[in-house]
Design a protein around this motif. Structure first.
Motif, PDB file in Angstrom:
ATOM      1  N   SER A 285       0.842  -1.188   0.000  1.00 34.81           N
ATOM      2  CA  SER A 285       0.000   0.000   0.000  1.00 34.81           C
ATOM      3  C   SER A 285       0.881   1.244   0.000  1.00 34.81           C
ATOM      4  O   SER A 285       2.022   1.218   0.449  1.00 34.81           O
ATOM      5  CB  SER A 285      -0.927   0.020   1.216  1.00 34.81           C
ATOM      6  OG  SER A 285      -0.173   0.058   2.412  1.00 34.81           O
TER       7      SER A 285
ATOM      8  N   ASP B 257      -8.663   4.390  -2.154  1.00 35.87           N
ATOM      9  CA  ASP B 257      -9.734   4.548  -1.179  1.00 35.87           C
ATOM     10  C   ASP B 257     -10.582   5.767  -1.561  1.00 35.87           C
ATOM     11  O   ASP B 257     -10.304   6.460  -2.543  1.00 35.87           O
ATOM     12  CB  ASP B 257      -9.185   4.656   0.241  1.00 35.87           C
ATOM     13  CG  ASP B 257      -8.358   5.901   0.498  1.00 35.87           C
ATOM     14  OD1 ASP B 257      -8.207   6.754  -0.405  1.00 35.87           O
ATOM     15  OD2 ASP B 257      -7.851   6.028   1.630  1.00 35.87           O
ATOM     16  N   GLU B 258     -11.619   6.009  -0.802  1.00 34.80           N
ATOM     17  CA  GLU B 258     -12.557   7.101  -1.113  1.00 34.80           C
ATOM     18  C   GLU B 258     -11.866   8.459  -1.139  1.00 34.80           C
ATOM     19  O   GLU B 258     -12.150   9.295  -2.008  1.00 34.80           O
ATOM     20  CB  GLU B 258     -13.707   7.098  -0.095  1.00 34.80           C
ATOM     21  CG  GLU B 258     -14.903   7.886  -0.526  1.00 34.80           C
ATOM     22  CD  GLU B 258     -15.579   7.330  -1.785  1.00 34.80           C
ATOM     23  OE1 GLU B 258     -16.122   8.158  -2.558  1.00 34.80           O
ATOM     24  OE2 GLU B 258     -15.567   6.116  -2.023  1.00 34.80           O
TER      25      GLU B 258
END
Length: 120
Positions: A18, A40-41
């Protein structure tokens, strides 16, 4: 700290982990010349916000792309991903392992040290 990377690389340069930058996280897997990544958002919203600097058409395209990518891994070439996220060029470390004996199964560093302001 604004940027954090968690890399797991094998001797062939396959990589998973990540990448976190300014609170947005991208998870990724690189196998050979293919890559899969998911934002991610916060990362999806940042891409839409950045498109606002280009213009309304770019915002519409970014919103459409974010809707398609939301909650999914997107497939691309490994070269494209490592060019886009320069820090992931560290995944191409297959040459760095060329001289490590095959009897060494893995390496782990649980507490990085800092020397002269740089990571160990």
């Amino acid at each position: 700290m604004n940027t954090r990377i968690d890399l797991h690389v094998d001797r062939q340069g396959n990589c998973a982990g990540s990448y976190q930058n300014l609170g947005a996280t991208t998870e990724f897997v690189i196998i050979g010349n293919r890559a899969w990544w998911a934002n991610d958002e916060k990362g999806l919203n940042a891409s839409i916000e950045f498109a606002g600097y280009v213009g309304p058409e770019a915002v519409a395209a970014a919103k459409e792309a974010a809707a398609k990518a939301r909650g999914k891994y997107v497939e691309s070439s490994a070269a494209k991903l490592t060019e886009t996220v320069v820090a992931l060029s560290l995944c191409r470390m297959d040459r760095a392992y060329a001289d490590v004996p095959a009897s060494v199964p893995s390496v782990e560093h649980s507490s990085p040290a800092r020397r002269k302001g740089n990571g160990a």
